[in-house]
Design a protein around this motif. Structure first.
Motif, PDB file in Angstrom:
ATOM      1  N   TYR A  41      -7.694   9.487  -0.849  1.00 43.68           N
ATOM      2  CA  TYR A  41      -7.190   8.299  -0.143  1.00 43.68           C
ATOM      3  C   TYR A  41      -7.009   8.525   1.363  1.00 43.68           C
ATOM      4  CZ  TYR A  41      -6.126   6.908  -4.936  1.00 43.68           C
ATOM      5  OH  TYR A  41      -6.217   6.602  -6.262  1.00 43.68           O
ATOM      6  N   PHE A  42      -6.634   9.748   1.753  1.00 47.08           N
ATOM      7  CA  PHE A  42      -6.390  10.032   3.172  1.00 47.08           C
ATOM      8  C   PHE A  42      -7.006  11.379   3.548  1.00 47.08           C
ATOM      9  CE2 PHE A  42      -2.935   7.260   1.851  1.00 47.08           C
ATOM     10  CZ  PHE A  42      -2.901   6.303   2.860  1.00 47.08           C
ATOM     11  N   PHE A  75       0.394   2.313   9.438  1.00 51.96           N
ATOM     12  CA  PHE A  75       0.478   1.917   8.032  1.00 51.96           C
ATOM     13  C   PHE A  75       0.923   0.456   7.877  1.00 51.96           C
ATOM     14  CE2 PHE A  75       0.534   6.495   7.847  1.00 51.96           C
ATOM     15  CZ  PHE A  75      -0.234   6.772   6.726  1.00 51.96           C
ATOM     16  N   PHE A  76       1.033  -0.251   9.001  1.00 55.15           N
ATOM     17  CA  PHE A  76       1.444  -1.660   8.958  1.00 55.15           C
ATOM     18  C   PHE A  76       0.233  -2.593   8.863  1.00 55.15           C
ATOM     19  CE2 PHE A  76       4.939   0.282  11.619  1.00 55.15           C
ATOM     20  CZ  PHE A  76       5.850   0.346  10.574  1.00 55.15           C
ATOM     21  N   ASN A  77      -0.642  -2.299   7.924  1.00 50.99           N
ATOM     22  CA  ASN A  77      -1.778  -3.184   7.668  1.00 50.99           C
ATOM     23  C   ASN A  77      -2.133  -3.067   6.188  1.00 50.99           C
ATOM     24  OD1 ASN A  77      -4.170  -1.197   7.316  1.00 50.99           O
ATOM     25  ND2 ASN A  77      -3.224  -0.527   9.252  1.00 50.99           N
ATOM     26  N   SER A  78      -2.825  -4.079   5.704  1.00 55.49           N
ATOM     27  CA  SER A  78      -3.104  -4.183   4.268  1.00 55.49           C
ATOM     28  C   SER A  78      -3.912  -2.995   3.746  1.00 55.49           C
ATOM     29  CB  SER A  78      -3.851  -5.493   3.980  1.00 55.49           C
ATOM     30  OG  SER A  78      -4.189  -5.591   2.614  1.00 55.49           O
ATOM     31  N   GLU A  79      -4.902  -2.566   4.523  1.00 58.86           N
ATOM     32  CA  GLU A  79      -5.784  -1.477   4.066  1.00 58.86           C
ATOM     33  C   GLU A  79      -4.995  -0.187   3.824  1.00 58.86           C
ATOM     34  OE1 GLU A  79      -9.566   1.216   5.685  1.00 58.86           O
ATOM     35  OE2 GLU A  79      -8.766  -0.435   6.904  1.00 58.86           O
ATOM     36  N   GLN A  80      -4.186   0.221   4.814  1.00 57.42           N
ATOM     37  CA  GLN A  80      -3.455   1.477   4.703  1.00 57.42           C
ATOM     38  C   GLN A  80      -2.326   1.384   3.676  1.00 57.42           C
ATOM     39  OE1 GLN A  80      -4.574   4.229   6.225  1.00 57.42           O
ATOM     40  NE2 GLN A  80      -6.227   2.916   6.966  1.00 57.42           N
ATOM     41  N   THR A  81      -1.668   0.227   3.611  1.00 55.74           N
ATOM     42  CA  THR A  81      -0.588   0.050   2.632  1.00 55.74           C
ATOM     43  C   THR A  81      -1.139   0.109   1.214  1.00 55.74           C
ATOM     44  OG1 THR A  81       0.639  -1.359   4.181  1.00 55.74           O
ATOM     45  CG2 THR A  81       1.272  -1.466   1.858  1.00 55.74           C
ATOM     46  N   THR A  82      -2.278  -0.520   0.993  1.00 53.88           N
ATOM     47  CA  THR A  82      -2.899  -0.504  -0.342  1.00 53.88           C
ATOM     48  C   THR A  82      -3.256   0.920  -0.762  1.00 53.88           C
ATOM     49  OG1 THR A  82      -3.806  -2.734  -0.002  1.00 53.88           O
ATOM     50  CG2 THR A  82      -4.807  -1.381  -1.735  1.00 53.88           C
ATOM     51  N   LYS A  83      -3.826   1.682   0.161  1.00 56.55           N
ATOM     52  CA  LYS A  83      -4.172   3.074  -0.149  1.00 56.55           C
ATOM     53  C   LYS A  83      -2.918   3.897  -0.451  1.00 56.55           C
ATOM     54  CE  LYS A  83      -6.776   4.226   3.426  1.00 56.55           C
ATOM     55  NZ  LYS A  83      -7.702   5.051   4.238  1.00 56.55           N
ATOM     56  N   ASP A 118       6.278   4.853  15.525  1.00 59.18           N
ATOM     57  CA  ASP A 118       5.019   4.193  15.899  1.00 59.18           C
ATOM     58  C   ASP A 118       4.199   3.781  14.686  1.00 59.18           C
ATOM     59  OD1 ASP A 118       4.107   6.600  14.974  1.00 59.18           O
ATOM     60  OD2 ASP A 118       3.209   7.261  16.857  1.00 59.18           O
ATOM     61  N   GLY A 119       4.698   4.119  13.485  1.00 58.46           N
ATOM     62  CA  GLY A 119       4.026   3.715  12.254  1.00 58.46           C
ATOM     63  C   GLY A 119       2.786   4.510  11.916  1.00 58.46           C
ATOM     64  N   LYS A 120       2.482   5.584  12.676  1.00 57.07           N
ATOM     65  CA  LYS A 120       1.260   6.353  12.445  1.00 57.07           C
ATOM     66  C   LYS A 120       1.445   7.493  11.438  1.00 57.07           C
ATOM     67  CE  LYS A 120      -0.928   5.319  16.895  1.00 57.07           C
ATOM     68  NZ  LYS A 120      -1.579   5.874  18.102  1.00 57.07           N
ATOM     69  N   TYR A 121       2.675   7.923  11.274  1.00 54.89           N
ATOM     70  CA  TYR A 121       2.970   8.964  10.297  1.00 54.89           C
ATOM     71  C   TYR A 121       3.875   8.403   9.208  1.00 54.89           C
ATOM     72  CZ  TYR A 121       1.281  12.644  13.475  1.00 54.89           C
ATOM     73  OH  TYR A 121       0.518  13.447  14.280  1.00 54.89           O
ATOM     74  N   SER A 131      -2.286   8.028  10.053  1.00 53.65           N
ATOM     75  CA  SER A 131      -3.288   6.974  10.222  1.00 53.65           C
ATOM     76  C   SER A 131      -3.235   6.449  11.653  1.00 53.65           C
ATOM     77  CB  SER A 131      -3.028   5.827   9.233  1.00 53.65           C
ATOM     78  OG  SER A 131      -3.901   4.748   9.504  1.00 53.65           O
ATOM     79  N   GLU A 132      -4.344   6.539  12.353  1.00 60.96           N
ATOM     80  CA  GLU A 132      -4.407   6.042  13.728  1.00 60.96           C
ATOM     81  C   GLU A 132      -4.168   4.537  13.770  1.00 60.96           C
ATOM     82  OE1 GLU A 132      -4.544   6.130  17.725  1.00 60.96           O
ATOM     83  OE2 GLU A 132      -4.682   7.911  16.454  1.00 60.96           O
ATOM     84  N   LYS A 133      -4.529   3.842  12.689  1.00 57.75           N
ATOM     85  CA  LYS A 133      -4.370   2.384  12.630  1.00 57.75           C
ATOM     86  C   LYS A 133      -2.941   1.966  12.312  1.00 57.75           C
ATOM     87  CE  LYS A 133      -9.082   1.811  10.833  1.00 57.75           C
ATOM     88  NZ  LYS A 133      -9.886   1.304   9.675  1.00 57.75           N
TER      89      LYS A 133
END
Length: 674
Positions: A169-170, A75-83, A139-142, A71-73
């Motif tokens: 989901y991804f 995984f440290f955000n609500s949207e990606q964590t929820t998915k 970096d939290g992207k993978y 995820s380019e954004k």
């Protein structure tokens, strides 16, 4: 006509057997010394195989598939964590999956029942936790989800379902792990059976048509190895044995190699204009060419790996059937073309060119030890795939982003129950291991006292992965690339520092280490056997030491140059490439036999080059065209074999057509060979 009817019935029966009984098996255990078809894997006398099976029974888990998400954004955000959480729940609904290890469900490092998700958002504190190093990138992207299957489940069948679920989901993801590798390998082997031979057939047919100037004759030349392949495969399936990663190559080997015999036969037939004269002139060289090629393949029977033996025996049987078909059916089917076969303008280039070429070859061989030392003996299932394949890209991420390969498991068994004090001992032991450059990190919930770990594992499947009962725990030791290649050194480190007496180590890397150890011995045995048998065959054929040596020298140079090419192109000596030397010995000797046989008749090397040089060159180019198809395979395994065979055949052709005529000038054969 009677012969045609008999062959038609045999072919029809062969096709029916292939359709009804045909199977393909891709399991890596076929490369294990001592493995036999139909044998229960638990019966293999190999400690690492036994430990691998024991691990599954002790912890009630089976294969693992790694889902690599991007995820380019981050995984440290609500949207990606929820998915991520929704994906895990969807995967756990699959009946064959027991456990999911993910950044969202590992317990906090400070011994808490809480995880690193707060307000539906993955917290960056997870980056400080050693247990999470192999689950989320810095970096939290993978991030990686470990999907663990039930024991004795064919997880390969669930791969497409997992892919469909993840896609919901991804969009950016890769699957990794032995079941995935096995699945990709199976698909590629099917191409090796059905797709590549069609392209090979087309290329060789077009080139042989150019050389023979007869489409009907070219079609017959290629029909004979196809028929022999069908009969040989049917014989295999009739015994109840499947094709495996190595034996599936008999399709390509018989088509490419077998076509050469028909080509030599037709060129002789065009010259003699009569089938009896043709048989008298060409039977001996074709027969001995087949026998020497078979000797190269039969050298595999001395290797303690069943798949090598099967490949050698099957190709040898197929080549023999091919020769029988050529001589039995050609009078019924073959006819002279209207135009003379292409000569390619071949002639002897002279002694000066031959001497210069020979000196160049010798000098290169003298200095070859300087580069041969760089050849690496390495093999695993990942080495089958090219870097640009999906698995190649997944491997890069695992190695470059997470700095690890599939871990090995250290299982510790204590006579008494583990106590909280054992955590301290394990931490100290782990620190010693992590000092090594071979180990990425050691994964275990060290901050949870083991007695409590057992209690919590009853309700937390993630923790259950690390503890089987109060007396048995598992540590995951993640290896970097060097550690994977030197896993025996890792085991020595474990034995040196571990503070417990009862333990065992299990992992696929240990099994592949055993396979690699057998490769070098296999290489030496096959080359030695092939050399002795071929030498004796040529000596019996020509009854002259000098002629025998002149015929043997080209394959000696070709064999040495095969290893030089490995070093130059950084090709590992592995399961696939270890077979090329013996194959090349059998192939290149064919050219020398045809040239030496004709020279015994003409008494002139120059005239022999004109007589048999065109079919030798055409045969060599046909082989090169056939094997070149494999260069486009997504399997590095086939690419490496193809490249080495192409280079080896080219070297053999050059030596035979340029240098061998010069060497034959120093020989005298008073009698015609057998």
């Amino acid at each position: 006509m009677k012969k045609l009817i008999i062959f038609s019935i045999v072919i029809l029966l062969s096709i029916l057997i292939i359709i009804s009984k045909g199977k393909v098996y891709t399991g890596p255990e076929v490369f294990l010394p001592g493995f036999k078809h139909g044998q229960n894997i638990e019966e293999i006398n190999n400690v690492n195989i036994k430990n691998f099976i024991r691990l599954g029974k002790d912890f009630n888990d089976g294969n693992t598939i790694f889902v690599i998400l991007y995820s380019e954004k981050t995984f440290f955000n609500s949207e990606q964590t929820t998915k991520l959480i929704k994906l895990e729940k969807a995967l756990l609904k699959m009946k064959n999956i027991t456990t999911i290890l993910s950044p969202t469900n590992i317990p906090k490092a400070n011994f808490s029942s809480q995880n690193y998700v707060k307000n539906n958002t993955l917290q960056k504190d997870i980056l400080k936790d050693k247990m999470a190093q192999n689950l989320i990138s810095k970096d939290g992207k993978y991030c990686i989800i470990n999907v663990i299957f039930r024991p004795n489940v064919d997880s390969r069948k669930d791969i497409s379902k997992i892919e469909n679920i993840v896609t919901n989901y991804f969009k950016n993801f890769y699957l990794f792990g032995e079941p995935v590798i096995d699945s990709y390998l199976f698909k590629e082997l099917l191409k090796q059976m059905y797709f590549y031979p069609v392209i090979m057939f087309s290329l060789i047919l077009l080139f042989f048509y150019y050389q023979t100037k007869s489409f009907k004759s070219s079609l017959f030349i290629l029909l004979s190895p196809i028929l022999s392949t069908l009969i040989t495969i049917a014989m295999l399936f009739l015994t109840g044995r499947p094709l495996n990663t190595l034996t599936v190559m008999i399709f390509s080997f018989l088509l490419i190699i077998g076509s050469g015999y028909g080509l030599h036969y037709y060129n002789s037939f065009y010259k003699n204009k009569d089938f009896k004269k043709t048989k008298s002139h060409i039977l001996a060289p074709i027969l001995f060419s087949m026998l020497t090629t078979a000797a190269g393949f039969l050298s595999f029977i001395f290797v303690k790996i069943e798949s090598f033996k099967e490949l050698g025996v099957l190709v040898s049987i197929g080549l023999a059937i091919n020769v029988i078909i050529i001589f039995e059916l050609s009078p019924l089917i073959l006819s002279l073309g209207k135009k003379e076969p292409e000569k390619f303008g071949i002639k002897y280039l002279g002694d000066k060119v031959a001497i210069f070429s020979l000196i160049t070859f010798v000098v290169l061989i003298i200095f070859s030890p300087l580069i041969l030392k760089n050849i690496s003996i390495k093999s695993d299932m990942l080495s089958y795939f090219s870097e640009n394949s999906q698995l190649g890209k997944a491997t890069k991420i695992m190695q470059n982003v997470f700095n690890f390969r599939e871990p090995i498991s250290l299982v510790i068994e204590n006579e008494k129950v583990f106590l909280a004090s054992d955590n301290t001992k394990l931490k100290k032991f782990t620190r010693e291991l992590e000092k090594s450059e071979l180990i990425s990190n050691v994964n275990f919930p060290f901050n949870i006292p083991i007695p409590l770990l057992y209690n919590f594992s009853k309700t937390n499947p993630v923790l259950k992965y690390y503890i089987a009962n109060k007396n048995k725990i598992r540590l995951l030791i993640y290896l970097n690339q060097d550690g994977y290649n030197n896993v025996d050194k890792v085991v020595k480190l474990i034995k040196k520092y571990i503070p417990y007496d009862n333990f065992y180590v299990a992992g696929s890397s240990l099994i592949w280490h055993d396979i690699n150890n057998s490769i070098l011995n296999a290489q030496l045995q096959t080359i030695l056997f092939a050399s002795i048998i071929i030498f004796l065959m040529i000596l019996i054929t020509f009854k002259s030491i000098k002629i025998t040596l002149s015929v043997i020298i080209p394959i000696s140079f070709t064999t040495i140059f095969n290893f030089i090419f490995m070093a130059i192109f950084k090709i590992n000596l592995d399961i696939s490439t270890s077979i090329t030397s013996s194959i090349l010995m059998g192939l290149v000797i064919d050219y020398s036999i045809h040239l030496a046989n004709d020279r015994s008749l003409t008494k002139s090397s120059k005239q022999s080059i004109i007589n048999v040089g065109p079919p030798i060159l055409a045969n060599g180019i046909g082989l090169i065209l056939g094997f070149s198809v494999l260069l486009f395979s997504s399997l590095k395994l086939f690419k490496s074999i193809a490249l080495l065979l192409i280079l080896g055949i080219s070297t053999g052709l050059y030596f035979t057509l340029i240098i061998q005529p010069f060497l034959l000038n120093f020989t005298k054969n008073k009698k015609r060979p057998l």
